[in-house]
Write a protein that holds these residues in place. Structure first.
Motif, PDB file in Angstrom:
ATOM      1  N   HIS A 199      28.002  -4.017 -26.030  1.00 56.75           N
ATOM      2  CA  HIS A 199      29.158  -4.885 -25.825  1.00 56.75           C
ATOM      3  C   HIS A 199      30.428  -4.045 -25.832  1.00 56.75           C
ATOM      4  N   ARG A 200      31.374  -4.432 -25.000  1.00 60.57           N
ATOM      5  CA  ARG A 200      32.694  -3.797 -24.988  1.00 60.57           C
ATOM      6  C   ARG A 200      33.697  -4.844 -25.460  1.00 60.57           C
ATOM      7  N   TYR A 201      34.372  -4.567 -26.592  1.00 61.11           N
ATOM      8  CA  TYR A 201      35.249  -5.535 -27.243  1.00 61.11           C
ATOM      9  C   TYR A 201      36.580  -5.746 -26.550  1.00 61.11           C
ATOM     10  N   ASN A 202      37.111  -4.768 -25.870  1.00 66.89           N
ATOM     11  CA  ASN A 202      38.453  -4.913 -25.314  1.00 66.89           C
ATOM     12  C   ASN A 202      38.465  -5.510 -23.912  1.00 66.89           C
ATOM     13  N   GLU A 203      37.340  -6.094 -23.461  1.00 69.14           N
ATOM     14  CA  GLU A 203      37.275  -6.676 -22.124  1.00 69.14           C
ATOM     15  C   GLU A 203      36.617  -8.055 -22.148  1.00 69.14           C
ATOM     16  N   PRO A 204      37.204  -9.044 -22.861  1.00 72.47           N
ATOM     17  CA  PRO A 204      36.578 -10.367 -22.900  1.00 72.47           C
ATOM     18  C   PRO A 204      36.463 -10.966 -21.492  1.00 72.47           C
ATOM     19  N   GLY A 205      35.312 -11.554 -21.203  1.00 71.44           N
ATOM     20  CA  GLY A 205      35.073 -12.160 -19.905  1.00 71.44           C
ATOM     21  C   GLY A 205      34.676 -11.186 -18.811  1.00 71.44           C
ATOM     22  N   SER A 206      34.645  -9.896 -19.106  1.00 70.60           N
ATOM     23  CA  SER A 206      34.319  -8.890 -18.095  1.00 70.60           C
ATOM     24  C   SER A 206      32.816  -8.663 -18.015  1.00 70.60           C
ATOM     25  N   ARG A 207      32.427  -7.725 -17.132  1.00 78.77           N
ATOM     26  CA  ARG A 207      31.014  -7.341 -17.018  1.00 78.77           C
ATOM     27  C   ARG A 207      30.475  -6.790 -18.324  1.00 78.77           C
ATOM     28  N   ALA A 208      31.334  -6.266 -19.174  1.00 86.85           N
ATOM     29  CA  ALA A 208      30.877  -5.648 -20.416  1.00 86.85           C
ATOM     30  C   ALA A 208      30.903  -6.615 -21.595  1.00 86.85           C
ATOM     31  N   ASP A 209      31.288  -7.875 -21.373  1.00 88.32           N
ATOM     32  CA  ASP A 209      31.360  -8.868 -22.446  1.00 88.32           C
ATOM     33  C   ASP A 209      29.995  -9.521 -22.617  1.00 88.32           C
ATOM     34  N   ASN A 210      29.075  -8.816 -23.235  1.00 83.92           N
ATOM     35  CA  ASN A 210      27.727  -9.349 -23.401  1.00 83.92           C
ATOM     36  C   ASN A 210      27.640 -10.384 -24.506  1.00 83.92           C
ATOM     37  N   LEU A 211      28.512 -10.336 -25.502  1.00 83.01           N
ATOM     38  CA  LEU A 211      28.532 -11.382 -26.527  1.00 83.01           C
ATOM     39  C   LEU A 211      28.833 -12.731 -25.889  1.00 83.01           C
ATOM     40  N   GLY A 212      29.774 -12.735 -24.957  1.00 81.32           N
ATOM     41  CA  GLY A 212      30.167 -13.971 -24.294  1.00 81.32           C
ATOM     42  C   GLY A 212      29.054 -14.637 -23.513  1.00 81.32           C
ATOM     43  N   LEU A 213      28.028 -13.889 -23.146  1.00 78.98           N
ATOM     44  CA  LEU A 213      26.891 -14.471 -22.430  1.00 78.98           C
ATOM     45  C   LEU A 213      26.046 -15.368 -23.336  1.00 78.98           C
ATOM     46  N   PHE A 214      26.146 -15.191 -24.649  1.00 76.43           N
ATOM     47  CA  PHE A 214      25.266 -15.901 -25.575  1.00 76.43           C
ATOM     48  C   PHE A 214      25.983 -16.843 -26.536  1.00 76.43           C
ATOM     49  N   THR A 215      27.250 -16.605 -26.839  1.00 74.41           N
ATOM     50  CA  THR A 215      27.905 -17.351 -27.927  1.00 74.41           C
ATOM     51  C   THR A 215      28.141 -18.818 -27.606  1.00 74.41           C
ATOM     52  N   ASP A 216      28.043 -19.234 -26.350  1.00 70.75           N
ATOM     53  CA  ASP A 216      28.143 -20.660 -26.063  1.00 70.75           C
ATOM     54  C   ASP A 216      26.920 -21.406 -26.597  1.00 70.75           C
ATOM     55  N   THR A 217      25.762 -20.787 -26.534  1.00 65.83           N
ATOM     56  CA  THR A 217      24.517 -21.390 -27.018  1.00 65.83           C
ATOM     57  C   THR A 217      24.210 -20.993 -28.455  1.00 65.83           C
ATOM     58  N   TYR A 218      24.553 -19.753 -28.805  1.00 70.06           N
ATOM     59  CA  TYR A 218      24.281 -19.210 -30.136  1.00 70.06           C
ATOM     60  C   TYR A 218      25.607 -18.798 -30.776  1.00 70.06           C
ATOM     61  N   PRO A 219      26.288 -19.731 -31.456  1.00 70.02           N
ATOM     62  CA  PRO A 219      27.624 -19.424 -31.978  1.00 70.02           C
ATOM     63  C   PRO A 219      27.635 -18.456 -33.162  1.00 70.02           C
ATOM     64  N   TYR A 220      26.492 -18.238 -33.789  1.00 64.98           N
ATOM     65  CA  TYR A 220      26.421 -17.351 -34.952  1.00 64.98           C
ATOM     66  C   TYR A 220      25.634 -16.103 -34.579  1.00 64.98           C
ATOM     67  N   TYR A 221      26.123 -14.962 -35.024  1.00 65.01           N
ATOM     68  CA  TYR A 221      25.403 -13.725 -34.730  1.00 65.01           C
ATOM     69  C   TYR A 221      25.739 -12.653 -35.758  1.00 65.01           C
ATOM     70  N   HIS A 222      24.822 -11.687 -35.861  1.00 68.99           N
ATOM     71  CA  HIS A 222      25.044 -10.472 -36.660  1.00 68.99           C
ATOM     72  C   HIS A 222      24.700  -9.300 -35.753  1.00 68.99           C
ATOM     73  N   PHE A 223      25.663  -8.423 -35.535  1.00 70.31           N
ATOM     74  CA  PHE A 223      25.506  -7.278 -34.649  1.00 70.31           C
ATOM     75  C   PHE A 223      25.444  -6.024 -35.511  1.00 70.31           C
ATOM     76  N   SER A 224      24.286  -5.388 -35.555  1.00 68.84           N
ATOM     77  CA  SER A 224      24.107  -4.141 -36.287  1.00 68.84           C
ATOM     78  C   SER A 224      24.430  -2.999 -35.335  1.00 68.84           C
ATOM     79  N   LYS A 225      25.643  -2.533 -35.403  1.00 65.18           N
ATOM     80  CA  LYS A 225      26.123  -1.499 -34.473  1.00 65.18           C
ATOM     81  C   LYS A 225      25.580  -0.135 -34.873  1.00 65.18           C
ATOM     82  N   ASP A 226      24.671   0.383 -34.066  1.00 67.80           N
ATOM     83  CA  ASP A 226      24.068   1.679 -34.353  1.00 67.80           C
ATOM     84  C   ASP A 226      24.811   2.823 -33.669  1.00 67.80           C
ATOM     85  N   PHE A 227      25.625   2.492 -32.665  1.00 66.95           N
ATOM     86  CA  PHE A 227      26.365   3.508 -31.922  1.00 66.95           C
ATOM     87  C   PHE A 227      27.682   2.895 -31.465  1.00 66.95           C
TER      88      PHE A 227
END
Length: 90
Positions: A37-65
């Motif tokens: 996921h890229r945080y500084n581009e909401p709604g862009s091609r890199a906004d992968n969180l936005g693809l899921f949060t409409d259906t899954y509003p809760y998440y935990h992202f374990s950032k390994d890199f």
């Protein structure tokens, strides 16, 4: 082999189609590896969180890199339709 294509439109289609297919399963919880996921581009091609949060509003992202001053991250993510009471990384 859409995922390894250099064509931006094909890559965009692949990520949205994968997200759509996963959401159509009706699962209450999704666990994904190698999520990015890229945080500084909401709604862009890199906004992968936005693809899921409409259906899954809760998440935990374990950032390994992370890179780009933390604006880009990849790792494992857990999406849930229900609140996550506790989380951690082992």
């Amino acid at each position: 082999l859409t995922g390894i294509s250099k064509n931006k439109e094909r890559k965009q289609l692949a990520r949205t189609e994968i997200a759509r297919a996963l959401k159509e399963t009706g699962a209450q919880i999704l666990c994904l590896q190698e999520f990015n996921h890229r945080y500084n581009e909401p709604g862009s091609r890199a906004d992968n969180l936005g693809l899921f949060t409409d259906t899954y509003p809760y998440y935990h992202f374990s950032k390994d890199f992370t890179r780009d001053s933390g604006n880009y991250a990849s790792g494992c993510i857990l999406f849930s339709k229900y609140p996550i009471l506790a989380s951690g990384k082992i």
